[in-house]
Structures are given as C-alpha cells and as structure tokens.
Motif scaffolding. Structure first.
Motif, PDB file in Angstrom:
ATOM      1  N   GLY A 139      10.937   7.619   2.846  1.00 12.64           N
ATOM      2  CA  GLY A 139      11.228   7.443   4.272  1.00 12.64           C
ATOM      3  C   GLY A 139      10.493   6.263   4.886  1.00 12.64           C
ATOM      4  N   PRO A 140       9.164   6.168   4.727  1.00  9.53           N
ATOM      5  CA  PRO A 140       8.447   5.013   5.277  1.00  9.53           C
ATOM      6  C   PRO A 140       8.939   3.681   4.718  1.00  9.53           C
ATOM      7  CG  PRO A 140       6.902   6.766   4.793  1.00  9.53           C
ATOM      8  CD  PRO A 140       8.232   7.205   4.243  1.00  9.53           C
ATOM      9  N   LEU A 141       9.257   3.623   3.420  1.00 12.99           N
ATOM     10  CA  LEU A 141       9.729   2.361   2.853  1.00 12.99           C
ATOM     11  C   LEU A 141      11.099   1.988   3.411  1.00 12.99           C
ATOM     12  CD1 LEU A 141       8.656   2.671  -0.902  1.00 12.99           C
ATOM     13  CD2 LEU A 141       7.648   1.221   0.878  1.00 12.99           C
ATOM     14  N   ARG A 142      11.934   2.971   3.694  1.00 13.73           N
ATOM     15  CA  ARG A 142      13.253   2.684   4.274  1.00 13.73           C
ATOM     16  C   ARG A 142      13.107   2.110   5.679  1.00 13.73           C
ATOM     17  NH1 ARG A 142      15.023   7.296   3.661  1.00 13.73           N
ATOM     18  NH2 ARG A 142      14.666   8.133   5.749  1.00 13.73           N
ATOM     19  N   SER A 178       0.829  -1.217   0.000  1.00 14.74           N
ATOM     20  CA  SER A 178       0.000   0.000   0.000  1.00 14.74           C
ATOM     21  C   SER A 178       0.859   1.259   0.000  1.00 14.74           C
ATOM     22  CB  SER A 178      -0.937  -0.009   1.218  1.00 14.74           C
ATOM     23  OG  SER A 178      -1.882  -1.060   1.120  1.00 14.74           O
ATOM     24  N   MET A 179       1.929   1.264   0.780  1.00 16.47           N
ATOM     25  CA  MET A 179       2.787   2.451   0.836  1.00 16.47           C
ATOM     26  C   MET A 179       3.474   2.711  -0.499  1.00 16.47           C
ATOM     27  SD  MET A 179       4.457   2.628   4.662  1.00 16.47           S
ATOM     28  CE  MET A 179       5.682   1.359   4.319  1.00 16.47           C
ATOM     29  N   GLU A 180       3.754   1.651  -1.261  1.00 14.98           N
ATOM     30  CA  GLU A 180       4.416   1.832  -2.553  1.00 14.98           C
ATOM     31  C   GLU A 180       3.557   2.623  -3.531  1.00 14.98           C
ATOM     32  OE1 GLU A 180       5.328  -2.176  -3.614  1.00 14.98           O
ATOM     33  OE2 GLU A 180       7.374  -2.074  -2.805  1.00 14.98           O
ATOM     34  N   PHE A 220      12.597  -2.880   9.346  1.00 15.47           N
ATOM     35  CA  PHE A 220      11.675  -3.696  10.145  1.00 15.47           C
ATOM     36  C   PHE A 220      11.614  -5.129   9.590  1.00 15.47           C
ATOM     37  CE2 PHE A 220       7.097  -3.397  12.113  1.00 15.47           C
ATOM     38  CZ  PHE A 220       7.307  -4.611  12.771  1.00 15.47           C
ATOM     39  N   LYS A 221      11.429  -5.261   8.280  1.00 17.22           N
ATOM     40  CA  LYS A 221      11.294  -6.581   7.663  1.00 17.22           C
ATOM     41  C   LYS A 221      12.593  -7.380   7.785  1.00 17.22           C
ATOM     42  CE  LYS A 221       8.836  -9.651   5.532  1.00 17.22           C
ATOM     43  NZ  LYS A 221       8.490  -9.620   4.090  1.00 17.22           N
ATOM     44  N   ARG A 222      13.725  -6.725   7.653  1.00 17.11           N
ATOM     45  CA  ARG A 222      15.002  -7.439   7.801  1.00 17.11           C
ATOM     46  C   ARG A 222      15.176  -7.954   9.224  1.00 17.11           C
ATOM     47  NH1 ARG A 222      16.599  -3.182   4.431  1.00 17.11           N
ATOM     48  NH2 ARG A 222      17.372  -1.963   6.191  1.00 17.11           N
ATOM     49  N   ASN A 223      14.803  -7.149  10.202  1.00 17.37           N
ATOM     50  CA  ASN A 223      14.878  -7.603  11.599  1.00 17.37           C
ATOM     51  C   ASN A 223      13.991  -8.816  11.824  1.00 17.37           C
ATOM     52  OD1 ASN A 223      16.602  -5.522  12.203  1.00 17.37           O
ATOM     53  ND2 ASN A 223      15.078  -4.241  13.223  1.00 17.37           N
ATOM     54  N   LEU A 224      12.808  -8.807  11.229  1.00 20.06           N
ATOM     55  CA  LEU A 224      11.871  -9.914  11.403  1.00 20.06           C
ATOM     56  C   LEU A 224      12.414 -11.207  10.814  1.00 20.06           C
ATOM     57  CD1 LEU A 224       8.978 -10.882  12.190  1.00 20.06           C
ATOM     58  CD2 LEU A 224       8.275 -10.235   9.869  1.00 20.06           C
ATOM     59  N   GLU A 225      13.075 -11.111   9.674  1.00 21.34           N
ATOM     60  CA  GLU A 225      13.529 -12.307   8.958  1.00 21.34           C
ATOM     61  C   GLU A 225      14.904 -12.781   9.399  1.00 21.34           C
ATOM     62  OE1 GLU A 225      13.264 -10.942   4.950  1.00 21.34           O
ATOM     63  OE2 GLU A 225      11.160 -11.550   4.728  1.00 21.34           O
ATOM     64  N   ALA A 226      15.541 -12.041  10.299  1.00 27.08           N
ATOM     65  CA  ALA A 226      16.938 -12.339  10.644  1.00 27.08           C
ATOM     66  C   ALA A 226      17.093 -13.464  11.656  1.00 27.08           C
ATOM     67  CB  ALA A 226      17.620 -11.073  11.180  1.00 27.08           C
ATOM     68  N   VAL A 227      15.997 -13.948  12.236  1.00 21.15           N
ATOM     69  CA  VAL A 227      16.102 -14.954  13.288  1.00 21.15           C
ATOM     70  C   VAL A 227      15.295 -16.199  12.941  1.00 21.15           C
ATOM     71  CG1 VAL A 227      16.366 -13.163  15.044  1.00 21.15           C
ATOM     72  CG2 VAL A 227      14.120 -14.140  14.610  1.00 21.15           C
ATOM     73  N   VAL A 228      15.640 -17.297  13.623  1.00 25.11           N
ATOM     74  CA  VAL A 228      14.822 -18.515  13.607  1.00 25.11           C
ATOM     75  C   VAL A 228      14.063 -18.508  14.923  1.00 25.11           C
ATOM     76  CG1 VAL A 228      14.798 -21.030  13.475  1.00 25.11           C
ATOM     77  CG2 VAL A 228      16.531 -19.710  12.207  1.00 25.11           C
ATOM     78  N   PRO A 229      12.786 -18.144  14.934  1.00 28.16           N
ATOM     79  CA  PRO A 229      12.073 -17.910  16.194  1.00 28.16           C
ATOM     80  C   PRO A 229      12.094 -19.083  17.154  1.00 28.16           C
ATOM     81  CG  PRO A 229      10.785 -17.096  14.340  1.00 28.16           C
ATOM     82  CD  PRO A 229      11.933 -17.853  13.767  1.00 28.16           C
ATOM     83  N   GLY A 230      12.002 -20.295  16.630  1.00 28.06           N
ATOM     84  CA  GLY A 230      11.943 -21.461  17.492  1.00 28.06           C
ATOM     85  C   GLY A 230      13.209 -21.716  18.281  1.00 28.06           C
ATOM     86  N   LEU A 252       7.976   2.924  12.509  1.00 21.42           N
ATOM     87  CA  LEU A 252       7.269   2.992  11.234  1.00 21.42           C
ATOM     88  C   LEU A 252       6.071   3.921  11.339  1.00 21.42           C
ATOM     89  CD1 LEU A 252       6.926   2.175   8.339  1.00 21.42           C
ATOM     90  CD2 LEU A 252       5.839   0.036   9.088  1.00 21.42           C
ATOM     91  N   HIS A 253       5.337   3.834  12.439  1.00 19.63           N
ATOM     92  CA  HIS A 253       4.216   4.768  12.638  1.00 19.63           C
ATOM     93  C   HIS A 253       4.713   6.215  12.634  1.00 19.63           C
ATOM     94  CE1 HIS A 253       0.857   6.940  14.398  1.00 19.63           C
ATOM     95  NE2 HIS A 253       1.703   7.403  15.295  1.00 19.63           N
ATOM     96  N   ASP A 254       5.795   6.485  13.353  1.00 16.74           N
ATOM     97  CA  ASP A 254       6.324   7.855  13.418  1.00 16.74           C
ATOM     98  C   ASP A 254       6.712   8.362  12.037  1.00 16.74           C
ATOM     99  OD1 ASP A 254       5.956   7.851  16.147  1.00 16.74           O
ATOM    100  OD2 ASP A 254       8.048   7.407  16.629  1.00 16.74           O
ATOM    101  N   GLU A 255       7.316   7.488  11.233  1.00 19.60           N
ATOM    102  CA  GLU A 255       7.737   7.902   9.888  1.00 19.60           C
ATOM    103  C   GLU A 255       6.523   8.150   8.982  1.00 19.60           C
ATOM    104  OE1 GLU A 255      10.535   9.213   7.275  1.00 19.60           O
ATOM    105  OE2 GLU A 255      10.914   8.507   9.319  1.00 19.60           O
TER     106      GLU A 255
END
Length: 320
Positions: A258-261, A249-251, A266-276, A297-300
């Motif tokens: 700024g919001p996409l950056r 939607s933002m695209e 945010f997305k990289r942080n989410l994908e950087a771990v194996v949660p289990g 992200l809200h602030d941006e």
C-alpha cells in the motif's frame, strides 16, 4: 518490531527534522530582510504561512510582528510546528524507546531540549537569536550523524529515514510555495532586479545555494531553482531525492504494498511537469497537489504499520 515502537521512531525523526527546518527558515528570513529594501521586504508573516498554522496564530497574537512570529515559531508549545514543541515531542517519543537508539543520541536530544527551553528568552532577542538557532541546527546535525554512525541499520533505522525524509519533502514544498508565490509578485516589473535575491533566499532556506551552483553551473533563476529543489535526484533536500530515500527504506519493510503504491503515484505527479514553465498560479496548484500526496503517503504509512491509538490515550502527533 512492535508497531508502537515503529511509530515512536517515525515521529521522533519527523519532529527532530521539523525543529531543524524551522530553525533554518527563521535564520534565513532574518538575513533576507536585511537584503531587501523595507518597502518590499516580506516581513515575518510568510514564515507562519509556511507552517499553515495561521488560524492558530491569529487566535493568540494580534499581528504578524517580528517578536510575535518568533515566539510562535520558536517557543509556543501550543503550536506543533514550533521548535520547542517539536523538541519536546521528539524527546518524549525517544524516551519511550531508549533501548532502540544509542544512549548518546538520547542524552544529546535531552540536553538540546533543556537548553532550548532554558535559553528561550535569549533566543527571542535579536542579539541572541543567531547563536540560539545555530546551536539547535548543529546539535540536530550531530544527532543525525550519531544515529547514522552508531544505530543498527535495521527496521528501526528504516523508520527513521521514512520519517525524516517525508518531513523534509513536506517542508521543501511549503518553502517553495510561500517563497516563490508570495515574496515578489510576478506582475511587479519594478521588483525584477530583486528576483535573484528572492531565489537565493529560497535556496538558502534549504541550505542548497552552494549545491545549486555546483550542480547547475548557471546563475540563480526561477526555472532552474524549481527543477533543482523539486526534481534533482542528488540534492538531499529536493523533493525527488527525499521520495527516493523514503521508497528505498519502505522497500525493506514488510507489508509495504500500500505505501509503495501511494508513493509511486506521488513520484509520478512530481515528475509529470516542467516546473519552470508553470505560472505562479499553476505552481501554487501543483504544490497543493504535492502536499495532498504527502498527507496521503503519511496516512497509508500509519494505516499499514502503526496501530490506531486508543481514544483515551491518543497522542497528539501532528503533521503541522
């Protein structure tokens, strides 16, 4: 589109989503308490923990009993995460932009708020709670479908999606944090027979139990549930899916660099771990990082597309 209108649409969507999420977790918690023995049942405090409003709660209530917590989460208009406050705030945002949403959606939201207020005392009783909360969830689902099926899919609709799915990502991280870290302590080996019940409750809090069974095709267990709720790209309430929808939607919106950056970080942080593989403490720290990302992200988004409100007329919009 005027930035004032965009902001009203964004907050309309967030508050509606917040009301639905709160109704869902109250319903699931009541069912969970019936499934667990009294000695280890989590009680009602975890629901206040999920909202992060413990300080406000303790200012006005003596203890975390069932009736007090329900009053706080359902009908306390001092609490920006309560159902009644959220519906009233959504209604007020919608009232100012009625030209941008279908008339039927405005009428449904208005009727829902009036019903929630008039039937509040019934909704706080054990006998009336289930039907009260079910009506709220079903009405909001109807409104969501109505907006999708009848509203112009223009910039206004994009802001509805941004608000809805950012709010949903926020609530998903809160539910995972409180439910997984606080319900049954990992070191309590005598409680392990109830571990499946714990994780089923996490899934049901997000209406994800059936989707999990169909997708994962394995029994309910910690690592698979965390991966499903945090990173699955096809489950509508997973953090990963929410972020993908927000980005799509933002695209489409102007001045979105700024919001996409911030979103990309945010997305990289989410994908950087194996949660289990995360311990309880590591999971809690990881969720804290994701919560910070939601706020950033809200602030941006606000800085980019919404004007700063005049000091004398600032709205009390809140992330809760």
């Amino acid at each position: 589109m005027l930035s004032r209108v965009a902001e009203n649409i964004y907050w309309l969507s967030r508050y509606v989503e917040r009301a639905e999420n709160t109704a869902r977790i109250v319903t699931v918690n009541a069912n969970l308490l019936m499934d667990l023995p009294k000695g280890i049942a989590p009680g009602w405090r975890p629901l206040v923990d999920i909202t992060g409003a413990n300080t406000l709660f303790e200012e006005h209530y003596k203890d975390y009993g069932e009736r007090q917590v329900l009053k706080f989460l359902i009908g306390d208009e001092r609490h920006s995460g309560s159902i009644l406050y959220s519906l009233e705030a959504a209604r007020e945002n919608c009232r100012t932009i009625r030209d941008f949403v279908p008339r039927e959606a405005w009428e449904l939201l208005n009727e829902l708020f009036l019903h929630a207020r008039e039937q509040l005392q019934k909704g706080l009783t054990k006998g009336g709670r289930h039907s009260y909360l079910k009506h709220i969830v079903q009405s909001i689902q109807t409104m969501t479908g109505m907006l999708s099926g009848t509203m112009l899919h223009d910039q206004g609709y994009d802001f509805i999606h941004v608000g809805r799915f950012l709010e949903r990502a926020d609530m998903t991280t809160r539910i995972i944090d409180v439910r997984s870290a606080s319900l049954l302590p990992a070191e309590a080996t005598e409680l392990r027979p109830y571990e499946t019940i714990q994780w089923v409750s996490v899934l049901k809090s997000l209406t994800g139990y059936q989707a999990y069974r169909r997708s994962e095709q394995i029994r309910v267990q910690r690592g698979a549930v965390l991966r499903f709720l945090l990173q699955h790209d096809a489950f509508p309430r997973s953090v990963g899916h929410c972020l993908d929808t927000v980005r799509a939607s933002m695209e489409k919106l102007p001045r979105n660099e700024g919001p996409l950056r911030v979103h990309g970080r945010f997305k990289r942080n989410l994908e950087a771990v194996v949660p289990g593989r995360l311990s309880h403490q590591q999971l809690h720290a990881f969720i804290d990082e994701l919560q910070v990302c939601v706020g950033e992200l809200h602030d941006e988004i606000a800085k980019t597309w919404f004007p700063p409100p005049p000091e004398a007329q600032s709205q009390s919009q809140s992330q809760g």
